[in-house]
Design an enzyme around this catalytic site. Structure first.
Site, PDB file in Angstrom:
ATOM      1  N   HIS A 306       0.864  -1.186   0.000  1.00 56.45           N
ATOM      2  CA  HIS A 306       0.000   0.000   0.000  1.00 56.45           C
ATOM      3  C   HIS A 306       0.896   1.230   0.000  1.00 56.45           C
ATOM      4  CE1 HIS A 306      -3.182   2.803   1.133  1.00 56.45           C
ATOM      5  NE2 HIS A 306      -4.021   1.847   0.772  1.00 56.45           N
ATOM      6  N   ASP A 364      -7.902  -5.465  -0.085  1.00 54.92           N
ATOM      7  CA  ASP A 364      -8.323  -6.288  -1.234  1.00 54.92           C
ATOM      8  C   ASP A 364      -7.928  -7.748  -1.101  1.00 54.92           C
ATOM      9  OD1 ASP A 364      -7.505  -3.383  -2.990  1.00 54.92           O
ATOM     10  OD2 ASP A 364      -9.519  -4.210  -2.803  1.00 54.92           O
TER      11      ASP A 364
HETATM   12  C1  SDX Z   1      -6.222   0.054  -2.871  1.00 56.49           C
HETATM   13  O1  SDX Z   1      -4.432   4.536  -2.031  1.00 56.49           O
HETATM   14  C2  SDX Z   1      -5.388   3.927  -1.405  1.00 56.49           C
HETATM   15  O2  SDX Z   1      -5.780   4.311  -0.308  1.00 56.49           O
HETATM   16  C3  SDX Z   1      -5.964   2.749  -2.138  1.00 56.49           C
HETATM   17  C4  SDX Z   1      -6.981   1.925  -1.381  1.00 56.49           C
HETATM   18  C5  SDX Z   1      -8.249   2.691  -1.117  1.00 56.49           C
HETATM   19  O3  SDX Z   1      -8.986   2.313  -0.189  1.00 56.49           O
HETATM   20  O4  SDX Z   1      -8.574   3.613  -1.919  1.00 56.49           O
HETATM   21  O5  SDX Z   1      -6.426   1.488  -0.146  1.00 56.49           O
HETATM   22  C6  SDX Z   1      -7.377   0.685  -2.179  1.00 56.49           C
HETATM   23  O6  SDX Z   1      -5.974   0.382  -4.006  1.00 56.49           O
HETATM   24  C7  SDX Z   1      -5.350  -0.924  -2.112  1.00 56.49           C
HETATM   25  C8  SDX Z   1      -4.096  -1.365  -2.938  1.00 56.49           C
HETATM   26  C9  SDX Z   1      -4.548  -2.461  -3.878  1.00 56.49           C
HETATM   27  N1  SDX Z   1      -3.485  -2.815  -4.831  1.00 56.49           N
HETATM   28  C10 SDX Z   1      -2.836  -3.991  -4.764  1.00 56.49           C
HETATM   29  O7  SDX Z   1      -3.015  -4.821  -3.872  1.00 56.49           O
HETATM   30  C11 SDX Z   1      -1.909  -4.244  -5.936  1.00 56.49           C
HETATM   31  C12 SDX Z   1      -0.569  -4.796  -5.423  1.00 56.49           C
HETATM   32  N2  SDX Z   1       0.103  -3.760  -4.690  1.00 56.49           N
HETATM   33  C13 SDX Z   1       1.059  -2.932  -5.430  1.00 56.49           C
HETATM   34  O8  SDX Z   1       0.816  -2.750  -6.778  1.00 56.49           O
HETATM   35  C14 SDX Z   1       1.541  -1.717  -4.643  1.00 56.49           C
HETATM   36  O9  SDX Z   1       1.794  -2.142  -3.366  1.00 56.49           O
HETATM   37  C15 SDX Z   1       0.655  -0.490  -4.590  1.00 56.49           C
HETATM   38  C16 SDX Z   1       0.242  -0.038  -5.951  1.00 56.49           C
HETATM   39  C17 SDX Z   1      -0.551  -0.765  -3.771  1.00 56.49           C
HETATM   40  C18 SDX Z   1       1.481   0.612  -3.913  1.00 56.49           C
HETATM   41  O10 SDX Z   1       2.511   0.901  -4.766  1.00 56.49           O
HETATM   42  P1  SDX Z   1       3.587   2.034  -4.390  1.00 56.49           P
HETATM   43  O11 SDX Z   1       3.254   2.746  -3.144  1.00 56.49           O
HETATM   44  O12 SDX Z   1       3.816   2.861  -5.624  1.00 56.49           O
HETATM   45  O13 SDX Z   1       4.839   1.212  -4.017  1.00 56.49           O
HETATM   46  P2  SDX Z   1       5.830   0.612  -5.060  1.00 56.49           P
HETATM   47  O14 SDX Z   1       5.058   0.028  -6.206  1.00 56.49           O
HETATM   48  O15 SDX Z   1       6.884   1.631  -5.356  1.00 56.49           O
HETATM   49  O16 SDX Z   1       6.439  -0.599  -4.234  1.00 56.49           O
HETATM   50  C19 SDX Z   1       7.464  -0.362  -3.297  1.00 56.49           C
HETATM   51  C20 SDX Z   1       8.351  -1.592  -3.425  1.00 56.49           C
HETATM   52  C21 SDX Z   1       8.744  -1.879  -4.863  1.00 56.49           C
HETATM   53  O17 SDX Z   1      10.029  -2.465  -4.817  1.00 56.49           O
HETATM   54  P3  SDX Z   1      11.297  -1.548  -5.215  1.00 56.49           P
HETATM   55  O18 SDX Z   1      11.008  -0.977  -6.607  1.00 56.49           O
HETATM   56  O19 SDX Z   1      11.361  -0.447  -4.155  1.00 56.49           O
HETATM   57  O20 SDX Z   1      12.460  -2.507  -5.180  1.00 56.49           O
HETATM   58  O21 SDX Z   1       7.623  -2.763  -2.970  1.00 56.49           O
HETATM   59  C22 SDX Z   1       7.457  -3.665  -4.072  1.00 56.49           C
HETATM   60  C23 SDX Z   1       7.754  -2.904  -5.349  1.00 56.49           C
HETATM   61  O22 SDX Z   1       8.338  -3.774  -6.321  1.00 56.49           O
HETATM   62  N3  SDX Z   1       6.069  -4.092  -4.025  1.00 56.49           N
HETATM   63  C24 SDX Z   1       5.641  -5.353  -4.181  1.00 56.49           C
HETATM   64  C25 SDX Z   1       4.242  -5.286  -4.014  1.00 56.49           C
HETATM   65  N4  SDX Z   1       3.871  -4.029  -3.779  1.00 56.49           N
HETATM   66  C26 SDX Z   1       5.003  -3.298  -3.801  1.00 56.49           C
HETATM   67  N5  SDX Z   1       6.306  -6.503  -4.446  1.00 56.49           N
HETATM   68  C27 SDX Z   1       5.526  -7.612  -4.542  1.00 56.49           C
HETATM   69  N6  SDX Z   1       4.190  -7.642  -4.394  1.00 56.49           N
HETATM   70  C28 SDX Z   1       3.512  -6.498  -4.123  1.00 56.49           C
HETATM   71  N7  SDX Z   1       2.178  -6.520  -3.957  1.00 56.49           N
END
Ligand code: SDX
Length: 429
Positions: A306, A364
């Protein structure tokens, strides 16, 4: 002692910028004058360090895993309240008295029907259209039917549009579901509460009486509470930006639905359930954990991580309990998807990669298992998220419209394209 100003040094020039403190949470550096004083913009493409607005609606502490709606903890609202009470709280800022609640429920209930020509609007879709595409289109189309609540400068029209959106979203969502399975639309019933009415519109058929299971209705009502609002998330920011141009509320909510559909946002509940199905069994989990950690593999654990929560999403804990309540009520003893989810969570929470990156289950992760058990197809999961989030989008839209300092949102950029150059005739290229 909170600083009341911040100094930015640009070359040999120092610029003092005011610091504004909130009631709780991080203070902000007001950079409104930065460009005028330095000729420079700030740069923060994902808005990871940017507050886009002042708001009094929802507060999140991502490090502590705290979520407050108008100051009330989500755990207490989910435990003691109901969804329409939460809608009143988000819209008006206070919990309603008994008579205020009764009046609000009466007003919402009597807006649940949609214009009969909306039923014909649906006939234009393929039966296999994704329900989210139908929702984006039909919510946008509401502006064609409800001209009398599109003047955003009129306070009464803003409230009527808010009531209509909260009331009609379940009806449109149920119609999208019924249309996709070839069953006739079911009208809302004024003697059912919000969640029960939605279940009835989705699962009743004309051939027999449909009795709503009160345990499932209560669980769905709680799921709606958990999804109602969440500060300046991507879809809420979309609604605010669309609304800042003066677009009508139906168009703004349609824009929010479109944004929520993305798998990185509200589409994650559908993607998470598909991922659990793809993993299939507990012994496949290590392979997928390795894929999630592999920088060269685009695979991510859907339902994990998140932007704000660097602790357990407080909604996920309540969601997990609700999942058990629903599976117990339905007599589902050993759901393989739940087994995979619980084991995946256990492994991930002990794995250095997830601990170091602070990746925890988000709302989720468990919602899909619950909704599938209730009988909803995965294509309806994000639709239900949109039904619940409509009140948050509307409350934030109203707050923006009613903010006297509000102006159209228009970000700038860092330009890295071609500098000015003269046109070349095709013979010289
Ligand atoms: C919702 O914003 C909100 O409040 C949203 C929400 C709401 O109520 O409105 O809470 C609802 O959208 C919840 C989130 C649902 N999405 C997912 O579950 C999809 C999977 N999660 C990711 O795509 C990610 O965690 C996000 C999109 C949720 C957050 O992405 P960020 O903050 O941009 O973080 P990032 O992608 O930069 O990740 C940070 C690191 C990365 O590694 P590095 O590039 O730093 O080496 O963590 C890794 C990412 O590769 N990472 C994951 C991961 N999520 C982040 N690695 C594996 N699996 C994951 N799920």
């Amino acid at each position: 002692m909170t600083a009341n100003s911040a100094t930015v040094k640009v070359g040999d020039k120092s610029v003092d910028l005011p610091v504004k403190a909130g009631s709780i949470g991080p203070s902000v550096i007001d950079i409104g004058k930065l460009y005028a004083q330095t000729g420079m913009f700030t740069f923060d493409p994902g808005f990871t360090s940017t507050a886009s607005t002042e708001s009094q609606i929802t507060y999140i502490d991502g490090d502590e895993g705290v979520l407050l709606y108008r100051g009330y903890p989500i755990e207490q609202l989910a435990e003691h309240g109901d969804f329409l009470e939460t809608c009143y709280l988000l819209l008006y800022g206070e919990l309603p008295t008994a008579s205020q609640k009764a009046d609000f429920v009466y007003r919402v209930t009597r807006h649940t029907m949609v214009h009969e020509q909306m039923a014909r609007f649906f006939q234009g879709f393929r039966r296999d259209a994704h329900p989210m595409s139908v929702m984006v289109a039909s919510v946008g189309a509401l502006a064609a039917f409800y001209h009398d609540s599109t003047d955003i400068s009129d306070e009464n029209q803003r409230m009527v549009a808010s009531m209509r959106m909260i009331a009609k979203m379940p009806t449109l969502a149920a119609m999208a579901f019924k249309y996709s399975i070839g069953q006739p639309f079911v009208f809302p019933k004024n003697d059912l509460d919000y969640a029960a009415n939605f279940l009835h519109m989705c699962f009743a058929v004309p051939c027999e009486e449909y009795k709503v299971n009160p345990v499932l209705a209560r669980a769905l009502d709680r799921i709606f509470i958990l999804h109602a609002d969440h500060e300046q998330n991507a879809s809420t920011s979309t609604v605010r930006l669309a609304g800042s141009s003066g677009a009508n509320p139906f168009a703004c909510i349609a824009a929010g639905i479109a944004c929520l559909w993305g798998p990185a946002h509200g589409g994650a509940n559908e993607a998470a359930l598909k991922m659990l199905g793809e993993i299939g069994t507990v012994d496949n989990i290590p392979k997928y954990i390795a894929k999630a950690k592999d920088k060269n593999d685009p695979f991510r654990l859907m339902g994990f991580g998140h932007r704000v929560y660097k602790n357990y999403d407080p909604r996920a804990k309540i969601m997990q309990k609700t999942t058990h309540d629903v599976l117990n009520e339905l007599g589902v003893k050993d759901d393989p998807l739940l087994d995979v989810a619980l084991e995946l969570e256990r492994i991930a929470l002990h794995d250095d990669y997830f601990i170091e990156k602070k990746l925890y289950p988000n709302i989720d992760f468990y919602s899909g298992i619950t909704l599938k058990a209730m009988g909803f197809p995965t294509s309806m999961f994000t639709v239900l998220f949109a039904v619940a989030r409509t009140v948050g989008w509307i409350a934030q839209w109203k707050e923006m419209i009613e903010d006297p300092s509000q102006k159209i949102g228009r970000p700038r950029q860092l330009y890295t394209g071609a500098p000015r150059r003269d046109y070349l005739p095709s013979t010289n290229r």
